[in-house]
Motif scaffolding. Structure first.
Motif, PDB file in Angstrom:
ATOM      1  N   PRO A 319      10.169   1.894  -0.198  1.00 20.35           N
ATOM      2  CA  PRO A 319      11.011   1.003  -0.999  1.00 20.35           C
ATOM      3  C   PRO A 319      11.868   0.110  -0.082  1.00 20.35           C
ATOM      4  CG  PRO A 319      11.130   3.257  -1.839  1.00 20.35           C
ATOM      5  CD  PRO A 319      10.347   3.311  -0.554  1.00 20.35           C
ATOM      6  N   ASN A 320      11.845  -1.178  -0.325  1.00 22.66           N
ATOM      7  CA  ASN A 320      12.586  -2.136   0.509  1.00 22.66           C
ATOM      8  C   ASN A 320      12.119  -2.143   1.961  1.00 22.66           C
ATOM      9  OD1 ASN A 320      14.276  -3.149  -1.517  1.00 22.66           O
ATOM     10  ND2 ASN A 320      15.731  -1.472  -1.237  1.00 22.66           N
ATOM     11  N   GLY A 321      10.909  -1.644   2.224  1.00 16.77           N
ATOM     12  CA  GLY A 321      10.432  -1.525   3.597  1.00 16.77           C
ATOM     13  C   GLY A 321      10.433  -2.843   4.345  1.00 16.77           C
ATOM     14  N   GLN A 322       9.818  -3.859   3.755  1.00 18.23           N
ATOM     15  CA  GLN A 322       9.760  -5.160   4.430  1.00 18.23           C
ATOM     16  C   GLN A 322      11.153  -5.761   4.568  1.00 18.23           C
ATOM     17  OE1 GLN A 322       6.805  -6.606   5.806  1.00 18.23           O
ATOM     18  NE2 GLN A 322       8.486  -7.685   6.844  1.00 18.23           N
ATOM     19  N   ALA A 323      11.986  -5.565   3.550  1.00 15.28           N
ATOM     20  CA  ALA A 323      13.357  -6.097   3.594  1.00 15.28           C
ATOM     21  C   ALA A 323      14.161  -5.444   4.716  1.00 15.28           C
ATOM     22  CB  ALA A 323      14.049  -5.890   2.258  1.00 15.28           C
ATOM     23  N   LEU A 324      13.949  -4.161   4.939  1.00 14.07           N
ATOM     24  CA  LEU A 324      14.645  -3.462   6.025  1.00 14.07           C
ATOM     25  C   LEU A 324      14.203  -4.002   7.386  1.00 14.07           C
ATOM     26  CD1 LEU A 324      14.609   0.184   4.642  1.00 14.07           C
ATOM     27  CD2 LEU A 324      16.657  -0.983   5.512  1.00 14.07           C
ATOM     28  N   ILE A 325      12.901  -4.146   7.577  1.00 20.86           N
ATOM     29  CA  ILE A 325      12.400  -4.685   8.834  1.00 20.86           C
ATOM     30  C   ILE A 325      12.924  -6.103   9.067  1.00 20.86           C
ATOM     31  CG2 ILE A 325      10.321  -5.511  10.023  1.00 20.86           C
ATOM     32  CD1 ILE A 325       8.828  -3.106   8.816  1.00 20.86           C
ATOM     33  N   ASP A 326      12.876  -6.932   8.021  1.00 24.40           N
ATOM     34  CA  ASP A 326      13.357  -8.308   8.144  1.00 24.40           C
ATOM     35  C   ASP A 326      14.845  -8.351   8.495  1.00 24.40           C
ATOM     36  OD1 ASP A 326      10.820  -9.176   7.532  1.00 24.40           O
ATOM     37  OD2 ASP A 326      11.287  -9.656   5.431  1.00 24.40           O
ATOM     38  N   ALA A 327      15.633  -7.469   7.866  1.00 23.43           N
ATOM     39  CA  ALA A 327      17.069  -7.432   8.119  1.00 23.43           C
ATOM     40  C   ALA A 327      17.367  -7.014   9.564  1.00 23.43           C
ATOM     41  CB  ALA A 327      17.756  -6.479   7.141  1.00 23.43           C
ATOM     42  N   ALA A 328      16.574  -6.066  10.076  1.00 25.61           N
ATOM     43  CA  ALA A 328      16.771  -5.649  11.462  1.00 25.61           C
ATOM     44  C   ALA A 328      16.377  -6.751  12.426  1.00 25.61           C
ATOM     45  CB  ALA A 328      15.953  -4.383  11.738  1.00 25.61           C
ATOM     46  N   LEU A 329      15.232  -7.396  12.167  1.00 23.44           N
ATOM     47  CA  LEU A 329      14.747  -8.454  13.062  1.00 23.44           C
ATOM     48  C   LEU A 329      15.632  -9.693  13.016  1.00 23.44           C
ATOM     49  CD1 LEU A 329      10.893  -8.181  12.456  1.00 23.44           C
ATOM     50  CD2 LEU A 329      12.189  -7.361  14.430  1.00 23.44           C
ATOM     51  N   ALA A 330      16.415  -9.848  11.944  1.00 27.65           N
ATOM     52  CA  ALA A 330      17.302 -11.014  11.805  1.00 27.65           C
ATOM     53  C   ALA A 330      18.519 -10.907  12.714  1.00 27.65           C
ATOM     54  CB  ALA A 330      17.758 -11.159  10.361  1.00 27.65           C
ATOM     55  N   VAL A 331      18.800  -9.705  13.221  1.00 28.72           N
ATOM     56  CA  VAL A 331      19.940  -9.506  14.126  1.00 28.72           C
ATOM     57  C   VAL A 331      19.574 -10.067  15.506  1.00 28.72           C
ATOM     58  CG1 VAL A 331      21.443  -7.817  15.241  1.00 28.72           C
ATOM     59  CG2 VAL A 331      20.706  -7.470  12.870  1.00 28.72           C
ATOM     60  N   GLU A 332      20.371 -10.995  15.962  1.00 29.82           N
ATOM     61  CA  GLU A 332      20.081 -11.650  17.251  1.00 29.82           C
ATOM     62  C   GLU A 332      20.287 -10.681  18.419  1.00 29.82           C
ATOM     63  OE1 GLU A 332      18.814 -14.653  17.736  1.00 29.82           O
ATOM     64  OE2 GLU A 332      18.690 -14.940  15.563  1.00 29.82           O
TER      65      GLU A 332
END
Length: 332
Positions: A319-332
């Motif tokens: 659940p929210n797997g892609q959203a979690l990955i995207d949120a982590a990768l968005a951190v500079e």
């Protein structure tokens, strides 16, 4: 002159008052799997918190049970959720069987450096993870991200092809899947069991944190260490947690003291994090273990495999797997 019955009543009242005072102190039981009193930073964080809350003078004490002496490593999360355990220092991915979102906190290549780990702590990614923690009836008192690497007694683990044919321990599903994709066989166990498994031939190698590699003396069973270096594929979130049931029983002063103790423990860890990696290298070299690091090319080769395997599976099945990955990768 007082009547004997009055004297007895007064004495009884005094005893009751003394008994009540003696029992006003609240004791929190903190369990973890790591060796106690041997320099493991996770134990030291809990020890620091115990000293801080005692010094605060709010009738609060933390009783520490290290080395799985109260609960086994895999039993701590369910005990915390049910209120049978008050506090723990826990590698969060150990609870991913119940909350698959937690595997994002041991996703290959998602962190890479201690500096980025600090930035992740204040990100939308961690807000999402902590929402799952809170919904389960647990709260975070201190954040901690430990870097780690690989050991082997067969060959040094650098590029993906070096794991082919080796039986390895990985700390969670995401690393399991990536290593299996590269040709390794997988044996799952807590880090506290790596030493014996390598000693008895159940494992050829393993990955775990810099702290565990040292405190569990795994250098006695390894011929090569892949240290975190500048390209740390392995980072794991290992916070200090408290059961919401235990938290709610504390008064406002005790909650404040515990929160402040958690902040001090987190700051202490942040100051120690990078030095843990250097200590790892020093200890392994002193014990005759070959030490290598991954090149940027090695790191990228692993990341490519991870994205085809563990990242893809996580995005599709959690659940929210892609959203979690995207949120982590968005951190500079």
């Amino acid at each position: 002159m007082l009547h004997p019955s009055s004297t007895l009543a007064a004495a009884t009242a005094l005893l009751i008052a003394l008994f009540s005072t003696a029992n006003a102190e609240t004791t929190l039981r903190a369990s973890h799997q790591f060796p106690g009193g041997q320099g493991d930073v996770r134990d030291e964080m809990v020890q620091l918190m115990a000293k801080e809350v005692e010094a605060a003078g709010v009738d609060l004490k933390i009783q520490i049970y290290p080395g799985q002496s109260l609960f086994k490593a895999q039993e701590q999360w369910p005990a915390l959720v049910r209120g049978r355990l008050d506090m723990t220092a826990l590698p969060l991915d150990y609870a991913s069987g119940r909350h698959p979102e937690f595997s994002a906190t041991l996703m290959p290549g998602l962190v890479r450096s201690h500096e980025r780990a600090q930035r992740l702590n204040d990100s939308e990614f961690m807000d999402m993870i902590k929402e799952v923690i809170n919904d389960a009836g647990v709260r975070v008192l201190a954040d901690a991200w430990l870097a780690g690497g690989f050991v082997s007694n067969v060959r040094c683990i650098t590029s993906p092809d070096t794991v082919e044919g080796q039986t390895l321990r990985a700390a969670g599903p995401a690393f399991d899947e990536m290593l299996a994709e590269a040709g390794a066989s997988i044996a799952s166990m807590p880090s506290s069991e790596i030493y014996t498994a390598m000693q008895t031939g159940v494992l050829d190698g393993a990955n775990t944190s810099s702290g565990s590699f040292v405190s569990y003396r795994i250098y006695e069973q390894a011929s090569c260490l892949t240290a975190p270096g500048d390209n740390a594929l392995w980072f794991m979130y290992e916070p200090i947690l408290i059961s919401e049931q235990s938290w709610s029983r504390l008064n406002e002063e005790q909650q404040k003291a515990l929160t402040e103790a958690g902040e001090k423990a987190e700051a202490y860890f942040a100051g120690e994090a990078a030095s843990l990696d250097q200590e790892l290298v020093d200890v392994y070299k002193e014990n005759g273990v070959e030490v290598v690091t991954m090149t940027p090319e090695n790191y990228q080769a692993w990341l490519d495999i991870a994205k085809q395997s563990s990242y893809k599976t996580f995005a599709e099945n959690v659940p929210n797997g892609q959203a979690l990955i995207d949120a982590a990768l968005a951190v500079e």
